[in-house]
Write a protein that holds these residues in place. Structure first.
Motif, mmCIF file in Angstrom:
data_model
loop_
_atom_site.group_PDB
_atom_site.id
_atom_site.type_symbol
_atom_site.label_atom_id
_atom_site.label_comp_id
_atom_site.label_asym_id
_atom_site.label_seq_id
_atom_site.Cartn_x
_atom_site.Cartn_y
_atom_site.Cartn_z
ATOM 1 N N LEU A 13 34.723 41.382 46.762
ATOM 2 C CA LEU A 13 35.712 40.914 47.563
ATOM 3 C C LEU A 13 36.508 39.995 46.640
ATOM 4 C CD1 LEU A 13 33.482 39.746 50.546
ATOM 5 C CD2 LEU A 13 35.198 41.470 50.711
ATOM 6 N N LEU A 14 35.910 39.305 45.633
ATOM 7 C CA LEU A 14 36.952 38.394 44.864
ATOM 8 C C LEU A 14 37.934 39.227 43.922
ATOM 9 C CD1 LEU A 14 34.377 35.975 43.260
ATOM 10 C CD2 LEU A 14 36.389 35.279 44.527
ATOM 11 N N ASP A 15 37.419 40.420 43.540
ATOM 12 C CA ASP A 15 38.158 41.413 42.860
ATOM 13 C C ASP A 15 39.215 41.895 43.858
ATOM 14 O OD1 ASP A 15 38.732 43.080 40.679
ATOM 15 O OD2 ASP A 15 38.211 44.702 41.859
ATOM 16 N N ASP A 16 39.061 41.982 44.977
ATOM 17 C CA ASP A 16 40.258 42.492 45.882
ATOM 18 C C ASP A 16 41.305 41.524 46.067
ATOM 19 O OD1 ASP A 16 38.643 44.938 46.119
ATOM 20 O OD2 ASP A 16 37.921 44.543 48.308
ATOM 21 N N ILE A 17 40.816 40.378 46.362
ATOM 22 C CA ILE A 17 41.413 39.171 46.572
ATOM 23 C C ILE A 17 42.463 38.965 45.316
ATOM 24 C CG2 ILE A 17 41.461 36.437 46.580
ATOM 25 C CD1 ILE A 17 39.107 36.691 48.426
ATOM 26 N N VAL A 18 41.916 38.981 44.096
ATOM 27 C CA VAL A 18 42.597 38.857 42.982
ATOM 28 C C VAL A 18 43.613 40.020 42.802
ATOM 29 C CG1 VAL A 18 42.662 38.883 40.298
ATOM 30 C CG2 VAL A 18 41.009 37.610 41.618
ATOM 31 N N GLN A 19 43.380 41.085 43.131
ATOM 32 C CA GLN A 19 44.500 42.103 42.870
ATOM 33 C C GLN A 19 45.589 41.988 44.002
ATOM 34 O OE1 GLN A 19 42.548 46.183 43.172
ATOM 35 N NE2 GLN A 19 41.191 45.537 41.669
ATOM 36 N N LYS A 20 45.363 41.582 45.433
ATOM 37 C CA LYS A 20 46.231 41.214 46.155
ATOM 38 C C LYS A 20 47.154 40.183 45.830
ATOM 39 C CE LYS A 20 43.473 42.834 50.195
ATOM 40 N NZ LYS A 20 42.756 42.567 51.363
ATOM 41 N N GLY A 24 51.709 40.061 44.145
ATOM 42 C CA GLY A 24 52.918 39.213 44.416
ATOM 43 C C GLY A 24 53.735 39.728 45.775
ATOM 44 N N ASN A 25 53.175 40.393 46.601
ATOM 45 C CA ASN A 25 53.768 40.850 47.684
ATOM 46 C C ASN A 25 53.267 40.218 49.050
ATOM 47 O OD1 ASN A 25 55.212 42.701 46.172
ATOM 48 N ND2 ASN A 25 53.546 44.329 46.143
ATOM 49 N N LEU A 26 52.851 38.953 48.811
ATOM 50 C CA LEU A 26 52.130 38.464 49.992
ATOM 51 C C LEU A 26 53.077 37.324 50.582
ATOM 52 C CD1 LEU A 26 48.386 38.409 48.757
ATOM 53 C CD2 LEU A 26 49.385 39.939 50.447
ATOM 54 N N LYS A 33 45.678 31.485 51.998
ATOM 55 C CA LYS A 33 44.520 31.803 52.741
ATOM 56 C C LYS A 33 43.641 32.796 51.807
ATOM 57 C CE LYS A 33 42.363 34.106 56.777
ATOM 58 N NZ LYS A 33 41.434 34.539 55.677
ATOM 59 N N LEU A 34 44.205 33.629 51.174
ATOM 60 C CA LEU A 34 43.319 34.351 50.158
ATOM 61 C C LEU A 34 42.864 33.571 48.934
ATOM 62 C CD1 LEU A 34 45.290 37.724 49.906
ATOM 63 C CD2 LEU A 34 43.201 37.501 50.897
ATOM 64 N N TYR A 35 43.357 32.686 48.394
ATOM 65 C CA TYR A 35 43.282 31.724 47.438
ATOM 66 C C TYR A 35 42.059 30.864 48.034
ATOM 67 C CZ TYR A 35 43.304 28.473 43.792
ATOM 68 O OH TYR A 35 43.046 27.607 42.681
ATOM 69 N N LYS A 36 42.291 30.364 48.829
ATOM 70 C CA LYS A 36 41.213 29.524 49.653
ATOM 71 C C LYS A 36 39.842 30.186 49.785
ATOM 72 C CE LYS A 36 44.016 25.868 51.855
ATOM 73 N NZ LYS A 36 44.516 25.428 53.284
ATOM 74 N N GLY A 38 39.110 32.870 48.137
ATOM 75 C CA GLY A 38 38.550 33.252 46.882
ATOM 76 C C GLY A 38 37.826 32.146 46.428
ATOM 77 N N VAL A 39 38.213 30.745 46.253
ATOM 78 C CA VAL A 39 37.534 29.493 45.898
ATOM 79 C C VAL A 39 36.546 29.438 46.437
ATOM 80 C CG1 VAL A 39 37.709 27.140 45.898
ATOM 81 C CG2 VAL A 39 39.705 28.501 45.107
ATOM 82 N N LYS A 40 36.072 29.697 47.884
ATOM 83 C CA LYS A 40 34.904 29.515 48.655
ATOM 84 C C LYS A 40 33.792 30.626 47.828
ATOM 85 C CE LYS A 40 36.867 27.847 52.934
ATOM 86 N NZ LYS A 40 37.063 27.888 54.307
ATOM 87 N N LEU A 41 34.386 31.782 47.971
ATOM 88 C CA LEU A 41 33.352 32.734 47.190
ATOM 89 C C LEU A 41 32.813 32.403 45.962
ATOM 90 C CD1 LEU A 41 35.156 36.063 48.429
ATOM 91 C CD2 LEU A 41 32.757 35.426 48.783
ATOM 92 N N VAL A 42 33.942 32.021 45.116
ATOM 93 C CA VAL A 42 33.283 31.545 43.675
ATOM 94 C C VAL A 42 32.234 30.514 43.786
ATOM 95 C CG1 VAL A 42 33.947 30.375 41.507
ATOM 96 C CG2 VAL A 42 35.504 32.245 42.652
ATOM 97 N N GLU A 43 32.366 29.540 44.826
ATOM 98 C CA GLU A 43 31.506 28.396 44.734
ATOM 99 C C GLU A 43 30.119 29.000 45.332
ATOM 100 O OE1 GLU A 43 33.443 25.815 47.571
ATOM 101 O OE2 GLU A 43 34.665 24.871 46.193
ATOM 102 N N LYS A 44 30.195 29.979 46.339
ATOM 103 C CA LYS A 44 28.785 30.569 46.688
ATOM 104 C C LYS A 44 28.297 31.254 45.751
ATOM 105 C CE LYS A 44 30.076 30.891 51.747
ATOM 106 N NZ LYS A 44 30.134 31.976 52.718
ATOM 107 N N CYS A 45 28.829 32.042 44.879
ATOM 108 C CA CYS A 45 28.490 32.865 43.711
ATOM 109 C C CYS A 45 27.870 31.880 42.784
ATOM 110 C CB CYS A 45 29.704 33.604 42.797
ATOM 111 S SG CYS A 45 30.053 34.984 44.101
#
Length: 64
Positions: A13-20, A24-26, A33-36, A38-45
């Protein structure tokens, strides 16, 4: 083992978020929202990896 937090799935999921985000097309609100997310996922990991590390240390101490 009970189904709980899946770190491999989270890494994907983190990899998908980073790719999105790197595309630069968002719209800015979606990127934020994706950044937030991702931060939550990193904390859980990090929490999960800390737990595993502590289990490994305990196991190693039991062997010696």
């Amino acid at each position: 083992m009970a189904k709980g937090f899946d770190i491999e799935e989270s890494f994907q999921l983190l990899d998908d978020i980073v790719q999105k985000l790197e595309s630069g097309n968002l719209p800015i609100n979606e990127a934020l929202k994706l950044y937030k997310d991702g931060v939550k996922l990193v904390e859980k990991c990090n929490i999960q990896m800390d737990k595993v590390e502590k289990q490994i240390i305990v196991l190693n101490e039991e062997e010696t």
